[in-house]
Design a protein around this motif. Sequence first.
Motif, PDB file in Angstrom:
ATOM      1  N   PHE A 167     -10.715  -9.874 -20.479  1.00 35.56           N
ATOM      2  CA  PHE A 167      -9.431  -9.201 -20.296  1.00 35.56           C
ATOM      3  C   PHE A 167      -9.609  -7.694 -20.432  1.00 35.56           C
ATOM      4  CE2 PHE A 167      -8.500 -13.506 -21.494  1.00 35.56           C
ATOM      5  CZ  PHE A 167      -7.541 -13.845 -20.562  1.00 35.56           C
ATOM      6  N   ILE A 168      -9.004  -6.970 -19.512  1.00 34.11           N
ATOM      7  CA  ILE A 168      -9.131  -5.515 -19.524  1.00 34.11           C
ATOM      8  C   ILE A 168      -7.749  -4.890 -19.461  1.00 34.11           C
ATOM      9  CG2 ILE A 168      -9.996  -3.495 -18.273  1.00 34.11           C
ATOM     10  CD1 ILE A 168     -12.233  -5.230 -17.151  1.00 34.11           C
ATOM     11  N   HIS A 169      -7.481  -4.021 -20.429  1.00 35.34           N
ATOM     12  CA  HIS A 169      -6.230  -3.267 -20.400  1.00 35.34           C
ATOM     13  C   HIS A 169      -6.525  -1.988 -19.637  1.00 35.34           C
ATOM     14  CE1 HIS A 169      -3.051  -0.811 -22.771  1.00 35.34           C
ATOM     15  NE2 HIS A 169      -2.576  -1.263 -21.638  1.00 35.34           N
ATOM     16  N   GLY A 170      -6.098  -1.914 -18.384  1.00 41.77           N
ATOM     17  CA  GLY A 170      -6.456  -0.741 -17.595  1.00 41.77           C
ATOM     18  C   GLY A 170      -5.619  -0.623 -16.333  1.00 41.77           C
ATOM     19  N   ASP A 171      -5.914   0.442 -15.578  1.00 40.25           N
ATOM     20  CA  ASP A 171      -5.143   0.742 -14.375  1.00 40.25           C
ATOM     21  C   ASP A 171      -5.910   0.258 -13.134  1.00 40.25           C
ATOM     22  OD1 ASP A 171      -3.192   1.847 -12.708  1.00 40.25           O
ATOM     23  OD2 ASP A 171      -4.309   3.722 -12.547  1.00 40.25           O
ATOM     24  N   LEU A 172      -5.376  -0.736 -12.470  1.00 43.65           N
ATOM     25  CA  LEU A 172      -5.973  -1.307 -11.253  1.00 43.65           C
ATOM     26  C   LEU A 172      -7.470  -1.561 -11.456  1.00 43.65           C
ATOM     27  CD1 LEU A 172      -3.902   0.729  -8.627  1.00 43.65           C
ATOM     28  CD2 LEU A 172      -3.490  -1.594  -9.471  1.00 43.65           C
ATOM     29  N   LEU A 173      -8.322  -1.077 -10.511  1.00 43.64           N
ATOM     30  CA  LEU A 173      -9.740  -1.444 -10.604  1.00 43.64           C
ATOM     31  C   LEU A 173     -10.558  -0.434 -11.404  1.00 43.64           C
ATOM     32  CD1 LEU A 173     -10.272  -2.448  -6.818  1.00 43.64           C
ATOM     33  CD2 LEU A 173      -9.577  -3.906  -8.737  1.00 43.64           C
ATOM     34  N   SER A 174      -9.914   0.653 -11.859  1.00 43.45           N
ATOM     35  CA  SER A 174     -10.691   1.785 -12.398  1.00 43.45           C
ATOM     36  C   SER A 174     -11.509   1.442 -13.646  1.00 43.45           C
ATOM     37  CB  SER A 174      -9.761   2.970 -12.680  1.00 43.45           C
ATOM     38  OG  SER A 174      -8.801   2.579 -13.639  1.00 43.45           O
ATOM     39  N   SER A 175     -11.116   0.418 -14.420  1.00 48.85           N
ATOM     40  CA  SER A 175     -11.860   0.109 -15.655  1.00 48.85           C
ATOM     41  C   SER A 175     -12.851  -1.039 -15.499  1.00 48.85           C
ATOM     42  CB  SER A 175     -10.893  -0.245 -16.781  1.00 48.85           C
ATOM     43  OG  SER A 175      -9.930   0.752 -16.935  1.00 48.85           O
ATOM     44  N   ARG A 218      -2.977   2.531  -3.520  1.00 52.46           N
ATOM     45  CA  ARG A 218      -3.867   3.132  -4.514  1.00 52.46           C
ATOM     46  C   ARG A 218      -5.045   2.202  -4.794  1.00 52.46           C
ATOM     47  NH1 ARG A 218      -3.404   4.205  -9.786  1.00 52.46           N
ATOM     48  NH2 ARG A 218      -1.540   2.944 -10.130  1.00 52.46           N
ATOM     49  N   MET A 219      -4.773   0.907  -4.871  1.00 50.81           N
ATOM     50  CA  MET A 219      -5.836  -0.059  -5.150  1.00 50.81           C
ATOM     51  C   MET A 219      -6.801  -0.149  -3.967  1.00 50.81           C
ATOM     52  SD  MET A 219      -7.144  -3.311  -5.047  1.00 50.81           S
ATOM     53  CE  MET A 219      -5.908  -4.271  -4.215  1.00 50.81           C
ATOM     54  N   VAL A 220      -6.264  -0.129  -2.753  1.00 52.65           N
ATOM     55  CA  VAL A 220      -7.139  -0.185  -1.569  1.00 52.65           C
ATOM     56  C   VAL A 220      -8.083   1.025  -1.580  1.00 52.65           C
ATOM     57  CG1 VAL A 220      -7.185  -0.060   0.966  1.00 52.65           C
ATOM     58  CG2 VAL A 220      -5.562  -1.592  -0.173  1.00 52.65           C
ATOM     59  N   GLY A 221      -7.583   2.172  -2.026  1.00 53.25           N
ATOM     60  CA  GLY A 221      -8.410   3.374  -2.127  1.00 53.25           C
ATOM     61  C   GLY A 221      -9.565   3.210  -3.107  1.00 53.25           C
ATOM     62  N   GLN A 222      -9.405   2.339  -4.105  1.00 51.53           N
ATOM     63  CA  GLN A 222     -10.457   2.135  -5.115  1.00 51.53           C
ATOM     64  C   GLN A 222     -11.469   1.066  -4.696  1.00 51.53           C
ATOM     65  OE1 GLN A 222      -8.188   0.893  -8.534  1.00 51.53           O
ATOM     66  NE2 GLN A 222      -7.671   2.981  -9.145  1.00 51.53           N
ATOM     67  N   MET A 223     -11.109   0.267  -3.696  1.00 50.84           N
ATOM     68  CA  MET A 223     -11.918  -0.917  -3.375  1.00 50.84           C
ATOM     69  C   MET A 223     -13.387  -0.617  -3.102  1.00 50.84           C
ATOM     70  SD  MET A 223      -9.455  -3.376  -1.169  1.00 50.84           S
ATOM     71  CE  MET A 223     -10.749  -3.836  -0.050  1.00 50.84           C
ATOM     72  N   GLN A 241       5.864  -6.592   5.871  1.00 51.18           N
ATOM     73  CA  GLN A 241       5.006  -5.448   5.484  1.00 51.18           C
ATOM     74  C   GLN A 241       3.636  -5.469   6.160  1.00 51.18           C
ATOM     75  OE1 GLN A 241       4.988  -5.872   1.149  1.00 51.18           O
ATOM     76  NE2 GLN A 241       6.504  -4.242   0.956  1.00 51.18           N
ATOM     77  N   HIS A 242       3.300  -6.575   6.842  1.00 51.77           N
ATOM     78  CA  HIS A 242       1.902  -6.736   7.265  1.00 51.77           C
ATOM     79  C   HIS A 242       1.414  -5.648   8.220  1.00 51.77           C
ATOM     80  CE1 HIS A 242       4.245  -9.076  10.145  1.00 51.77           C
ATOM     81  NE2 HIS A 242       3.249  -8.954  11.004  1.00 51.77           N
ATOM     82  N   THR A 243       2.255  -5.232   9.178  1.00 51.65           N
ATOM     83  CA  THR A 243       1.778  -4.252  10.166  1.00 51.65           C
ATOM     84  C   THR A 243       1.438  -2.935   9.478  1.00 51.65           C
ATOM     85  OG1 THR A 243       3.314  -5.303  11.682  1.00 51.65           O
ATOM     86  CG2 THR A 243       2.310  -3.243  12.419  1.00 51.65           C
ATOM     87  N   GLU A 244       2.340  -2.508   8.606  1.00 50.23           N
ATOM     88  CA  GLU A 244       2.128  -1.242   7.907  1.00 50.23           C
ATOM     89  C   GLU A 244       0.893  -1.316   6.997  1.00 50.23           C
ATOM     90  OE1 GLU A 244       5.644  -0.037   5.856  1.00 50.23           O
ATOM     91  OE2 GLU A 244       4.729   1.831   5.138  1.00 50.23           O
ATOM     92  N   ILE A 245       0.748  -2.426   6.316  1.00 51.13           N
ATOM     93  CA  ILE A 245      -0.392  -2.555   5.390  1.00 51.13           C
ATOM     94  C   ILE A 245      -1.709  -2.609   6.142  1.00 51.13           C
ATOM     95  CG2 ILE A 245      -1.517  -4.095   3.720  1.00 51.13           C
ATOM     96  CD1 ILE A 245       0.946  -4.428   2.342  1.00 51.13           C
ATOM     97  N   VAL A 246      -1.737  -3.371   7.226  1.00 43.84           N
ATOM     98  CA  VAL A 246      -2.981  -3.467   7.990  1.00 43.84           C
ATOM     99  C   VAL A 246      -3.365  -2.078   8.519  1.00 43.84           C
ATOM    100  CG1 VAL A 246      -4.026  -4.410  10.100  1.00 43.84           C
ATOM    101  CG2 VAL A 246      -2.757  -5.923   8.551  1.00 43.84           C
ATOM    102  N   GLY A 247      -2.384  -1.316   8.991  1.00 39.89           N
ATOM    103  CA  GLY A 247      -2.646   0.039   9.477  1.00 39.89           C
ATOM    104  C   GLY A 247      -3.212   0.927   8.378  1.00 39.89           C
ATOM    105  N   MET A 248      -2.626   0.829   7.202  1.00 41.41           N
ATOM    106  CA  MET A 248      -3.070   1.651   6.070  1.00 41.41           C
ATOM    107  C   MET A 248      -4.506   1.281   5.678  1.00 41.41           C
ATOM    108  SD  MET A 248      -3.365   1.168   2.505  1.00 41.41           S
ATOM    109  CE  MET A 248      -2.135   0.003   1.911  1.00 41.41           C
ATOM    110  N   ILE A 249      -4.824  -0.013   5.669  1.00 47.13           N
ATOM    111  CA  ILE A 249      -6.171  -0.444   5.270  1.00 47.13           C
ATOM    112  C   ILE A 249      -7.196  -0.005   6.329  1.00 47.13           C
ATOM    113  CG2 ILE A 249      -7.655  -2.430   4.736  1.00 47.13           C
ATOM    114  CD1 ILE A 249      -5.095  -3.884   3.769  1.00 47.13           C
ATOM    115  N   ARG A 250      -6.827  -0.152   7.604  1.00 50.22           N
ATOM    116  CA  ARG A 250      -7.737   0.269   8.699  1.00 50.22           C
ATOM    117  C   ARG A 250      -8.125   1.730   8.566  1.00 50.22           C
ATOM    118  NH1 ARG A 250      -5.739  -3.263  12.893  1.00 50.22           N
ATOM    119  NH2 ARG A 250      -7.314  -4.879  12.638  1.00 50.22           N
ATOM    120  N   LYS A 251      -7.127   2.536   8.183  1.00 47.55           N
ATOM    121  CA  LYS A 251      -7.379   3.967   8.047  1.00 47.55           C
ATOM    122  C   LYS A 251      -8.351   4.225   6.896  1.00 47.55           C
ATOM    123  CE  LYS A 251      -3.516   6.671   9.140  1.00 47.55           C
ATOM    124  NZ  LYS A 251      -2.285   7.115   8.504  1.00 47.55           N
TER     125      LYS A 251
END
Length: 280
Positions: A167-175, A218-223, A241-251
């Motif tokens: 268990f990790i107390h932290g922000d998204l993937l950063s820890s 923010r999490m996709v940016g850390q991946m 939300q899928h079209t917008e999310i897929v576009g954001m991830i592609r970028k």
Amino acid sequence: MNRGNALREGREKLCQAGFDEASLEAELLLRHVLKLSRAGLYSSFDESVSPGDFNCYLELLSRRLTHEPLAYITGNREFYGLDFYVDSSVLIPRPETEMLVEEAIRIGLQLDSPLICDVGTGSGAIAVSVARNIPEAKIYAVDINQNCIEIARKNALYHGVERQITFIHGDLLSSLPQRVDIVVANLPYVKHGDVESVAGEPLVALDGGASGLDVIERMVGQMRYHLNNGGSCLLEIGEGQHTEIVGMIRKQLPAATIKTTRDFNGIERMVTVTLPLVNP
Ligand code: GLN
């Protein structure tokens, strides 16, 4: 007052207040008070309910009548065939989230000792369900809220998988202390403006900012820093939300493979992002 009459009385109260599932909800509340299985209740309608138990039942009914979620009143919710303790500091696990678990298990079973991260673990429902189904998996369960960590730990202990989960107390993937093979993420994705309609549950688990996608983005940016080459991220998303999310991830990750999958209601609910096997 016998059990059958108590059940009827509860059903009528809920029904009059417009609850769609009055019968089922009255049954769950009465069984919770009497600590009975469904079969136990249905085979004993003639037995009497003590005044203390009846008062307790009426109290739970009146909480429900103020629209407190049933799972918070009984303190539990079933998910992926397992019983989870929940309280108002965690999101109540939803049936549609089971498809993320199923896919994480399918991918994880193809790997030797997979490393998996459940980011925003909440009650620990995803982490525990995956751990139970992949005994070789090592899982990091992360949450920004320390209360959630305590609840997730309790659920892991209850299901005997505490040794598989860190268990990790932290922000998204950063820890995360190392790269993982699979990230499973049921992060907040409700638009800030819509969030009130689902109040009662913790806002931090629901509110995805103005666009609904702030936390996911923010999490996709850390991946790229926390997922192994060839690794996958499974994201739960909201309706439309899928079209917008897929576009954001592609970028952000032009070389990744992206797939969307519909849930049992036909809503695009899960986005699977797979990183290339070698760095492009
Ligand atoms: N599916 C949830 C709802 O409709 C939202 C869960 C989330 O934001 N991760 O309220």
